[in-house]
Design a protein around this motif. Sequence first.
Motif, PDB file in Angstrom:
ATOM      1  N   SER A 192       0.929  -1.512   0.382  1.00 24.39           N
ATOM      2  CA  SER A 192      -0.200   0.282   0.497  1.00 24.39           C
ATOM      3  C   SER A 192       0.410   0.768   0.298  1.00 24.39           C
ATOM      4  N   LEU A 193       0.250   2.703  -0.338  1.00 27.53           N
ATOM      5  CA  LEU A 193       0.853   3.410  -0.025  1.00 27.53           C
ATOM      6  C   LEU A 193       0.567   4.399   0.865  1.00 27.53           C
ATOM      7  N   PRO A 194       2.005   4.912   1.295  1.00 26.90           N
ATOM      8  CA  PRO A 194       1.580   5.631   2.610  1.00 26.90           C
ATOM      9  C   PRO A 194       1.092   6.308   3.096  1.00 26.90           C
ATOM     10  N   THR A 195       0.243   6.442   4.606  1.00 27.77           N
ATOM     11  CA  THR A 195      -0.697   7.656   4.945  1.00 27.77           C
ATOM     12  C   THR A 195      -0.408   8.722   5.646  1.00 27.77           C
ATOM     13  N   ILE A 196       1.005   8.508   6.150  1.00 29.47           N
ATOM     14  CA  ILE A 196       1.663   9.623   6.869  1.00 29.47           C
ATOM     15  C   ILE A 196       2.658   9.387   6.132  1.00 29.47           C
ATOM     16  N   GLY A 197       3.683  10.073   6.574  1.00 31.80           N
ATOM     17  CA  GLY A 197       5.086  10.018   6.763  1.00 31.80           C
ATOM     18  C   GLY A 197       5.245  11.076   8.739  1.00 31.80           C
ATOM     19  N   TRP A 198       7.000  10.191   8.359  1.00 34.13           N
ATOM     20  CA  TRP A 198       7.713  11.465   9.846  1.00 34.13           C
ATOM     21  C   TRP A 198       9.016  11.435   9.542  1.00 34.13           C
ATOM     22  N   LEU A 199       9.598  12.607  10.055  1.00 33.69           N
ATOM     23  CA  LEU A 199      10.959  13.165  10.634  1.00 33.69           C
ATOM     24  C   LEU A 199      10.988  12.698  11.574  1.00 33.69           C
ATOM     25  N   ASP A 200      12.239  11.189  11.955  1.00 34.05           N
ATOM     26  CA  ASP A 200      12.081  11.091  13.530  1.00 34.05           C
ATOM     27  C   ASP A 200      13.366  12.298  14.571  1.00 34.05           C
ATOM     28  N   LYS A 201      12.589  11.862  15.962  1.00 29.85           N
ATOM     29  CA  LYS A 201      13.496  12.535  16.857  1.00 29.85           C
ATOM     30  C   LYS A 201      15.309  12.361  16.781  1.00 29.85           C
ATOM     31  N   ALA A 202      16.017  12.781  17.527  1.00 29.52           N
ATOM     32  CA  ALA A 202      17.121  12.905  17.974  1.00 29.52           C
ATOM     33  C   ALA A 202      17.356  12.159  18.746  1.00 29.52           C
ATOM     34  N   SER A 203      17.987  10.858  17.960  1.00 30.99           N
ATOM     35  CA  SER A 203      18.543   9.580  19.038  1.00 30.99           C
ATOM     36  C   SER A 203      19.764   9.617  19.523  1.00 30.99           C
ATOM     37  N   ILE A 204      19.839   9.311  21.388  1.00 25.49           N
ATOM     38  CA  ILE A 204      20.439   9.401  22.389  1.00 25.49           C
ATOM     39  C   ILE A 204      20.780   8.151  22.546  1.00 25.49           C
ATOM     40  N   ASP A 205      22.161   7.648  22.734  1.00 25.42           N
ATOM     41  CA  ASP A 205      23.041   6.370  22.969  1.00 25.42           C
ATOM     42  C   ASP A 205      22.726   5.884  24.469  1.00 25.42           C
ATOM     43  N   GLU A 206      21.697   4.848  24.480  1.00 28.62           N
ATOM     44  CA  GLU A 206      21.518   4.688  26.083  1.00 28.62           C
ATOM     45  C   GLU A 206      22.929   3.726  26.256  1.00 28.62           C
ATOM     46  N   LYS A 207      23.825   3.964  26.129  1.00 23.89           N
ATOM     47  CA  LYS A 207      25.342   3.503  27.056  1.00 23.89           C
ATOM     48  C   LYS A 207      25.813   4.531  26.392  1.00 23.89           C
ATOM     49  N   ASN A 208      26.052   6.059  26.548  1.00 31.89           N
ATOM     50  CA  ASN A 208      26.882   6.807  26.029  1.00 31.89           C
ATOM     51  C   ASN A 208      25.629   7.924  26.479  1.00 31.89           C
ATOM     52  N   ALA A 209      25.435   8.946  27.186  1.00 35.80           N
ATOM     53  CA  ALA A 209      24.745   9.983  26.780  1.00 35.80           C
ATOM     54  C   ALA A 209      25.090  10.782  26.126  1.00 35.80           C
ATOM     55  N   PHE A 210      26.134  10.848  26.220  1.00 24.94           N
ATOM     56  CA  PHE A 210      27.233  11.835  25.252  1.00 24.94           C
ATOM     57  C   PHE A 210      26.757  11.798  23.974  1.00 24.94           C
ATOM     58  N   LEU A 211      26.225  10.729  23.234  1.00 21.97           N
ATOM     59  CA  LEU A 211      26.592  10.169  22.116  1.00 21.97           C
ATOM     60  C   LEU A 211      24.939  10.797  21.280  1.00 21.97           C
ATOM     61  N   ALA A 212      24.737  11.480  20.651  1.00 24.99           N
ATOM     62  CA  ALA A 212      23.599  11.288  19.760  1.00 24.99           C
ATOM     63  C   ALA A 212      23.249  12.230  18.728  1.00 24.99           C
ATOM     64  N   GLY A 213      22.749  11.084  17.676  1.00 23.76           N
ATOM     65  CA  GLY A 213      22.006  11.627  16.311  1.00 23.76           C
ATOM     66  C   GLY A 213      20.945  12.931  15.675  1.00 23.76           C
ATOM     67  N   GLY A 214      21.411  13.296  15.263  1.00 25.32           N
ATOM     68  CA  GLY A 214      20.513  14.975  14.896  1.00 25.32           C
ATOM     69  C   GLY A 214      19.293  14.318  14.272  1.00 25.32           C
ATOM     70  N   GLY A 215      18.661  12.762  14.223  1.00 21.39           N
ATOM     71  CA  GLY A 215      17.324  12.983  13.754  1.00 21.39           C
ATOM     72  C   GLY A 215      17.136  13.441  12.487  1.00 21.39           C
ATOM     73  N   GLY A 216      15.787  13.840  12.256  1.00 22.24           N
ATOM     74  CA  GLY A 216      15.285  14.049  10.752  1.00 22.24           C
ATOM     75  C   GLY A 216      15.034  13.053   9.388  1.00 22.24           C
ATOM     76  N   LYS A 217      15.726  11.710   9.568  1.00 23.34           N
ATOM     77  CA  LYS A 217      15.829  10.895   9.473  1.00 23.34           C
ATOM     78  C   LYS A 217      13.977  10.694   8.826  1.00 23.34           C
TER      79      LYS A 217
END
Length: 316
Positions: A192-217
């Motif tokens: 099926s074709l999509p009903t909605i899209g979404w850009l993801d939030k910034a992610s945080i590495d639970e093993k290292n609180a200083f590492l985070a992704g920018g999100g937006g994929k």
Amino acid sequence: MAATRQTVAQTLEEVIAWRPVLAPVLRSFEPLLAAQEELVGELANCLKQHGIALPQGQTERMEQGVSLLSGASFAGIAPAVRISAEKLLPLLCRMDAVVPHKAALADFFTKPDGAEAQRAEEIVAAVASGDRKALAGLAEKLKLDPLVLNFAAGFVVAPVLRAMTSLAASEGETPWEAGDVWRQGYCPVCGSLPTIGWLDKASIDEKNAFLAGGGGKKHLHCGLCGADWKFRRGACPACGEEGSGVMELLRESGNAAHGERLDWCTKCKSYCPSVDLREREFVPNLDALALGMMHLDMVAARRKLKPVKPSFWNMF
């Protein structure tokens, strides 16, 4: 750290607080959407008991754009369809357009006459593949309006397909995520074709609180089977065109958008609602939010744009 996910009720409550004018429509569909949401766990257990799961993903087929359920057998799925129908048909039959067809729909979905297994397999296959000709043929046998059967069957079958998708997701990385083999704008599970899209939030590495992704994929969401998949931000899921100037944004002015917008294609004039989760505290229920963004569907209709995925709330 995973963001808090909202239920159908929580998402609709939030939308109504922002846009009270939509309350009558949203409240009328809330019981159905909430019941579908609650059914998925029960149906997943039913499917496991009967040994039903998504077909194994084959890299070559997926690279060729073949969805997992394409040509699949739905043998043994009747018990799950019955559970879904018994829960949802009473809610569907509260609607004026469905009331005259209550008896015929009940006979089709729940009558134990020896042919219920074949009927269930046929209706799931038709809904999963979007085969309107097959649905029309079934409707003719029932002396039902094809639009009524299509509407009711979509609601009944969706939780069953979502249960299959949830079982695959519970096992870790899904077949369509592995190696990013899926690059289509339509669903890797049901097509099926999509009903909605979404850009993801910034992610945080639970093993290292200083590492985070920018999100937006960018991800797309299937309103039928519930699958989510990554997709290119500059490409149209409907026609496949991509590049500079292909995709444009349409959103509310001011600060009231809550990350909501329409991504529309300048080539084929189709659009897909989208939400930027970086602009929201919680992750909404995407199916409830798609309905709650119908005010943007109305704007799109006035601009002569057409939805990537026609649904009961966006056909004006």
